[in-house]
Design a protein around this motif. Structure first.
Motif, short mmCIF file in Angstrom:
data_model
loop_
_atom_site.label_atom_id
_atom_site.label_comp_id
_atom_site.label_asym_id
_atom_site.label_seq_id
_atom_site.Cartn_x
_atom_site.Cartn_y
_atom_site.Cartn_z
N ARG A 1 -14.44 -16.08 16.00
CA ARG A 1 -15.26 -16.87 16.93
C ARG A 1 -15.71 -18.17 16.28
O ARG A 1 -15.75 -19.23 16.95
N ALA A 2 -16.07 -18.10 15.01
CA ALA A 2 -16.51 -19.32 14.31
C ALA A 2 -15.38 -20.33 14.23
O ALA A 2 -15.58 -21.53 14.48
N VAL A 3 -14.17 -19.86 13.90
CA VAL A 3 -13.01 -20.77 13.82
C VAL A 3 -12.74 -21.41 15.17
O VAL A 3 -12.57 -22.64 15.28
N ASN A 4 -12.70 -20.60 16.22
CA ASN A 4 -12.38 -21.12 17.55
C ASN A 4 -13.45 -22.07 18.05
O ASN A 4 -13.14 -23.09 18.69
N THR A 5 -14.72 -21.75 17.79
CA THR A 5 -15.81 -22.61 18.26
C THR A 5 -15.75 -23.98 17.60
O THR A 5 -15.87 -25.02 18.27
N VAL A 6 -15.58 -24.02 16.27
CA VAL A 6 -15.52 -25.29 15.57
C VAL A 6 -14.28 -26.08 15.98
O VAL A 6 -14.33 -27.30 16.16
N PHE A 7 -13.15 -25.39 16.16
CA PHE A 7 -11.91 -26.08 16.56
C PHE A 7 -12.05 -26.70 17.95
O PHE A 7 -11.62 -27.84 18.16
N GLU A 8 -12.62 -25.96 18.88
CA GLU A 8 -12.70 -26.43 20.25
C GLU A 8 -13.80 -27.48 20.46
O GLU A 8 -13.71 -28.30 21.37
N HIS A 9 -14.84 -27.47 19.62
CA HIS A 9 -15.98 -28.38 19.81
C HIS A 9 -16.15 -29.32 18.61
O HIS A 9 -17.27 -29.73 18.31
N LEU B 1 -4.65 -23.93 11.21
CA LEU B 1 -3.87 -22.77 10.77
C LEU B 1 -4.54 -21.47 11.21
O LEU B 1 -3.89 -20.59 11.81
N PHE B 2 -5.83 -21.31 10.92
CA PHE B 2 -6.50 -20.06 11.26
C PHE B 2 -6.82 -19.98 12.75
O PHE B 2 -7.02 -18.88 13.28
N HIS B 3 -6.84 -21.12 13.43
CA HIS B 3 -6.97 -21.08 14.89
C HIS B 3 -5.71 -20.46 15.50
O HIS B 3 -5.78 -19.87 16.59
N ARG B 4 -4.59 -20.56 14.84
CA ARG B 4 -3.36 -19.91 15.31
C ARG B 4 -3.28 -18.46 14.87
O ARG B 4 -2.74 -17.62 15.59
N ILE B 5 -3.78 -18.16 13.69
CA ILE B 5 -3.67 -16.80 13.15
C ILE B 5 -4.68 -15.85 13.80
O ILE B 5 -4.35 -14.72 14.16
N ARG C 1 2.51 -24.88 0.88
CA ARG C 1 2.58 -23.72 -0.02
C ARG C 1 1.40 -22.79 0.20
O ARG C 1 1.56 -21.56 0.24
N ILE C 2 0.20 -23.34 0.32
CA ILE C 2 -0.99 -22.50 0.52
C ILE C 2 -0.93 -21.77 1.86
O ILE C 2 -1.22 -20.57 1.96
N ALA C 3 -0.53 -22.48 2.93
CA ALA C 3 -0.41 -21.85 4.24
C ALA C 3 0.63 -20.73 4.23
O ALA C 3 0.43 -19.65 4.81
N ALA C 4 1.76 -20.98 3.54
CA ALA C 4 2.79 -19.95 3.44
C ALA C 4 2.28 -18.75 2.64
O ALA C 4 2.58 -17.59 2.97
N GLU C 5 1.48 -19.02 1.60
CA GLU C 5 0.93 -17.93 0.80
C GLU C 5 -0.03 -17.07 1.63
O GLU C 5 -0.05 -15.85 1.49
N VAL C 6 -0.82 -17.72 2.50
CA VAL C 6 -1.73 -16.96 3.37
C VAL C 6 -0.94 -16.04 4.29
O VAL C 6 -1.23 -14.84 4.42
N CYS C 7 0.10 -16.58 4.93
CA CYS C 7 0.92 -15.78 5.84
C CYS C 7 1.65 -14.67 5.10
O CYS C 7 1.73 -13.53 5.59
N ASP C 8 2.18 -14.99 3.93
CA ASP C 8 2.91 -13.98 3.15
C ASP C 8 1.96 -12.87 2.70
O ASP C 8 2.36 -11.69 2.65
N THR C 9 0.74 -13.23 2.33
CA THR C 9 -0.23 -12.21 1.93
C THR C 9 -0.55 -11.28 3.08
O THR C 9 -0.61 -10.05 2.92
N ILE C 10 -0.76 -11.85 4.27
CA ILE C 10 -1.05 -11.02 5.45
C ILE C 10 0.14 -10.11 5.76
O ILE C 10 -0.02 -8.91 6.00
N LEU C 11 1.35 -10.67 5.72
CA LEU C 11 2.53 -9.86 6.03
C LEU C 11 2.75 -8.77 4.98
O LEU C 11 3.05 -7.62 5.33
N GLY C 12 2.61 -9.14 3.71
CA GLY C 12 2.83 -8.16 2.64
C GLY C 12 1.84 -7.00 2.70
O GLY C 12 2.23 -5.83 2.60
#
Length: 612
Positions: A312-320, A363-367, A433-444
Motif C-alpha cells: 500500500r505504501a509503494v502504490n500510494t507514493v507511486f500514484e500520488h 520496480l516494486f509498483h510492478r512486483i 543488475r540490482i533489479a535483476a538480483e531482486v527478481c532472482d532472489t524472489i524466484l530462487g
C-alpha cells in the motif's frame, strides 16, 4: 431351554404369555409412581402447572442467552460500571436485556417480580458462558470424530501472557471447516510445554483408536515449533505418526520478501526512505492537515510482518507522487513550520525527484501487486495445496516477466527523467543488475521455500493443468511418495482411478482439489473414485497457512482489553468462541435448548427448568 431346534417358535409363544407381559409392564414402571397416582386428577394438574412454569423459565432464560450471545458475537463487555436500576451506565448487557424486556411482556414481568432467579447476575452469566462453550465444543468434537481426517493449526502469543491457541481443520459434509477450539494458557513457551498442552487437547478430541485421523500440523515456522529433533512438530509426530508438518506459506511469503529487500543495501535504503514519508506526517497533526488538504490520501505505515502494508505504501507514493511534491513544497513555503520540518520536507522533495528512487518505486509498483494477489489467496479458508501450487507457478511466471523487462524499464526510466543526471546517481547497468538480483532472489527463494516435496507432492497428482501430460507419462514417483506418506491409501486402485481421471477431458477444467471433491459429491461419484476421494480429503484437510490462527488472535486482542484483564480463562474461551464461531452457533437450531439442559443439570436450583 434345551430344545434349540424349536427355540424361535417357543420365543414367539412366550411373548404372548401372561407372565412375560406382566414382567415387561413392571420393568417399564420400575422407579415410577403407581398407576393409580398417575391417573389422579390432582397429580396431573400439578404436573401441568410445573411444566408451564418450566416453559416460562426456559423462555426467559433463552432471551437472556440471546443477549449474552449478541454481546459475545460483537466482542462487547457484559458487565457495566453500575447495574443498579437508577444507574446511568448499567452496561451493554443490562441495557440490551431492558430493550428485549420492553418487547417481551413475559421477560418484563419476570424482571419486575422475580425474587428467586432473575438471571442477570454475574454468576448466572458465567454459568451460561461455561454451558455455551461446552455445547459448542461438543458439537465441534462430534463433527471432527465423524470426519475422516483432521489437521491442527497452533500459534502462540509473543507477549508475557503466553497463550497458545488451537484451530481444527476438517471436512464436514462437502465443506471445509476451520474451527477455533480454545486458548491454552502455558507455563512457559518451550517446545515441551506447548507439545504437552496440545497432546492433552488432542486426547480429548481424538480417542486412541482415531489417532491416525490427524494427518497434518501447521505452525508459523518458529524454531520452537518446527524443530526436527525436539520441536513441537517432532513431539506431536512421535504420538501421531501421520501428522506431517506444514510451515505456514503466508509466513514463508513474508520471509521471501524480507530476504529480497534486506540483503541488498540500495533496496533496503529505498524501503527505509519510503517509510520516512508516513513517519514525517505521523509526528504532527499540523503536517497531516496539509497532507489531507493537498493529497487527500493518508500514507500507510510500513510493516515487516504484513507485506500488504508495504505494498500500500509503494502504490500510494507511486500514484500520488506529484501531489506529495506539492504538499512538501507548501510546507516549506508556508513559513508556519519550524526549521527542522522545512529541512525534512526539502529532503523528501529531493528524494521524490531522485531518478534512482523513482526506478525502485516503479520496480516494486510492478512486483507488489503479484505479491498481494498471492498473499490474498493464502488468507482464504478453502484453499488447498493443488490450487496453491497453481497460484505459485503463476506468481513465478509473473515475476519472470518483470525480470525479462528490466532492461526496457531502465531505458524508459532514464529517458523519461527530466532531472539532470547527478554525479552519485547509479549507472544504468548497475540499476539493471540490482533489479535483476531482486527478481532472482524472489524466484530462487520461491522455488526453494514453496517446493512441493515429501507428502505435499501428492498435490501434483491432481493438478488439472498437468492431466494431459500425465496421460502419456504417468507420475509414478509422485504416486509412490504419496503412498509412502499416506499408507491408508490403496495404491493399485488409486492408480487406476487417476488414469481414468487423466484421460477424461471434463476433469481438466477443475481448479483445485475442492472443486474436484465437490464435483464427486454432487454427481454421486464417491464410490466410483473412492481412493481419489480419500486423497482429495487428505489434500483439502491439509492447511497451507495459519491465517485462521492470526484472525483468532485479533479477536483475543479485542476481547481481552486492559479493562477486562482479570477475566478467567474459561470466560475468555467462551467469549472468544461466541465471537469466532457465531455462524456455527446460529446454524445450531437446538443450541439454546442444549445449553438450558446443561445449565439446569449443572446444580440444584430453586427455579424449575426440567420438565416432568
Amino acid at each position: 431351554m434345551r430344545d434349540l431346534k424349536h427355540f424361535t417358535e417357543k420365543c414367539k409363544k412366550h411373548e404372548f404369555c401372561h407372565s412375560h407381559l406382566n414382567n415387561s409392564m413392571k420393568l417399564n414402571l420400575f422407579g415410577r409412581l403407581s398407576i393409580a397416582k398417575q391417573l389422579d386428577e390432582g397429580y396431573r394438574i400439578g404436573i401441568r402447572k410445573h411444566n408451564e412454569e418450566v416453559q416460562k423459565n426456559r423462555h426467559i432464560l433463552s432471551r437472556i442467552m440471546d443477549c449474552v450471545k449478541f454481546c459475545g458475537a460483537f466482542e462487547l463487555a457484559l458487565r457495566g460500571h453500575d447495574e443498579s436500576e437508577n444507574s446511568d451506565n448499567p452496561g451493554i448487557f443490562r441495557g440490551l436485556v431492558d430493550v428485549v424486556a420492553s418487547l417481551d411482556s413475559a421477560l418484563n414481568e419476570h424482571l419486575e417480580s422475580a425474587t428467586v432467579f432473575k438471571g442477570t447476575s454475574k454468576t448466572v452469566q458465567n454459568e451460561l458462558l461455561d454451558c455455551m462453550l461446552s455445547v459448542v465444543k461438543e458439537q465441534i468434537i462430534s463433527e471432527v470424530q465423524s470426519s475422516d481426517f483432521l489437521s491442527i493449526q497452533a500459534d502462540e502469543t509473543m507477549d508475557i501472557s503466553t497463550q497458545t491457541q488451537l484451530v481444527l481443520r476438517y471436512i464436514n459434509g462437502a465443506n471445509v471447516e476451520e474451527r477455533f477450539f480454545e486458548f491454552i494458557p502455558l507455563q512457559s513457551a518451550t517446545a515441551e510445554s506447548i507439545a504437552v498442552a496440545l497432546k492433552e487437547r488432542l486426547a480429548a478430541i481424538l480417542p486412541g483408536e482415531q489417532k491416525s485421523k490427524l494427518i497434518c500440523q501447521a505452525y508459523d515456522g518458529a524454531s520452537v515449533m518446527r524443530g526436527a529433533i525436539s520441536g513441537v512438530q517432532k513431539r506431536i509426530q512421535d504420538d501421531y505418526p501421520n501428522a506431517h508438518y506444514i510451515h505456514c506459506y503466508a509466513h514463508q511469503l513474508n520471509l521471501i520478501m524480507q530476504q529480497a529487500t534486506s540483503h541488498i543495501v540500495k533496496v533496503k535504503n529505498f524501503f527505509s526512505d519510503l517509510g520516512g514519508f508516513a513517519a514525517f506526517f505521523s509526528r504532527s497533526s499540523k503536517r497531516t492537515a496539509v497532507l489531507d488538504e493537498t493529497v487527500a490520501h493518508r500514507l500507510p505505515t510500513a510493516s515487516n510482518v504484513r507485506w500488504n502494508f508495504r505494498s500500500r505504501a509503494v502504490n500510494t507514493v507511486f500514484e500520488h507522487k506529484d501531489d506529495l511534491i506539492e504538499c512538501f513544497g507548501r510546507i516549506r513555503a508556508s513559513g508556519s513550520f519550524d526549521d527542522m520540518t522545512s529541512q525534512e520536507a526539502g529532503g523528501h522533495i529531493r528524494l521524490l525527484e531522485d531518478p534512482d528512487f523513482n526506478f525502485f518505486l516503479q520496480l516494486f509498483h510492478r512486483i507488489m501487486p503479484h505479491v498481494d494477489i498471492l498473499y490474498a489467496k493464502l488468507q482464504k479458508r478453502n484453499i488447498d495445496s493443488v490450487h496453491i501450487n497453481t497460484c505459485i507457478q503463476q506468481f513465478q511466471e509473473n515475476i519472470q516477466k518483470i525480470r525479462d523487462s528490466i532492461d526496457a524499464m531502465v531505458v524508459e526510466q532514464r529517458s523519461g527523467s527530466e532531472q539532470p543526471r547527478k554525479r552519485r546517481a547509479m549507472k544504468e547497468d548497475e540499476l539493471g543488475r540490482i533489479a535483476a538480483e531482486v527478481c532472482d532472489t524472489i524466484l530462487g527463494h520461491t522455488r526453494e521455500r514453496f517446493a512441493f516435496k515429501d507428502h505435499l507432492i501428492s498435490a501434483t497428482l491432481l493438478q488439472s493443468c498437468q492431466f494431459e501430460c500425465y496421460v502419456n507419462v504417468f507420475p509414478e514417483v509422485a504416486l509412490a511418495t504419496t503412498l509412502k506418506a499416506y499408507p491408508m491409501l490403496n495404491g493399485r486402485k488409486l492408480k487406476t482411478e487417476l488414469s481414468l481421471i487423466y484421460g477424461t477431458e471434463e476433469f481438466r477444467s477443475c481448479c483445485g482439489a475442492v472443486d474436484l471433491f465437490q464435483l464427486f459429491m454432487e454427481n454421486n461419484l464417491s464410490e466410483v473414485f473412492s481412493e481419489t476421494k480419500t486423497l482429495l480429503k487428505i489434500i483439502i484437510t491439509t492447511p497451507m497457512t495459519t491465517a485462521e490462527a492470526e484472525r483468532c488472535f485479533s479477536t483475543l486482542k479485542r476481547v481481552k482489553t486492559f479493562l477486562r484483564n482479570t477475566m478467567t480463562q474459561e470466560r475468555l474461551n467462551a467469549l472468544a468462541m461466541l465471537s469466532m464461531e457465531k455462524r456455527l452457533i446460529t446454524n445450531m437450531i437446538d443450541f439454546n435448548q442444549r445449553v438450558i439442559e446443561k445449565f439446569a443439570n449443572l446444580k440444584e436450583r430453586r427455579a424449575k427448568f426440567l420438565y416432568k
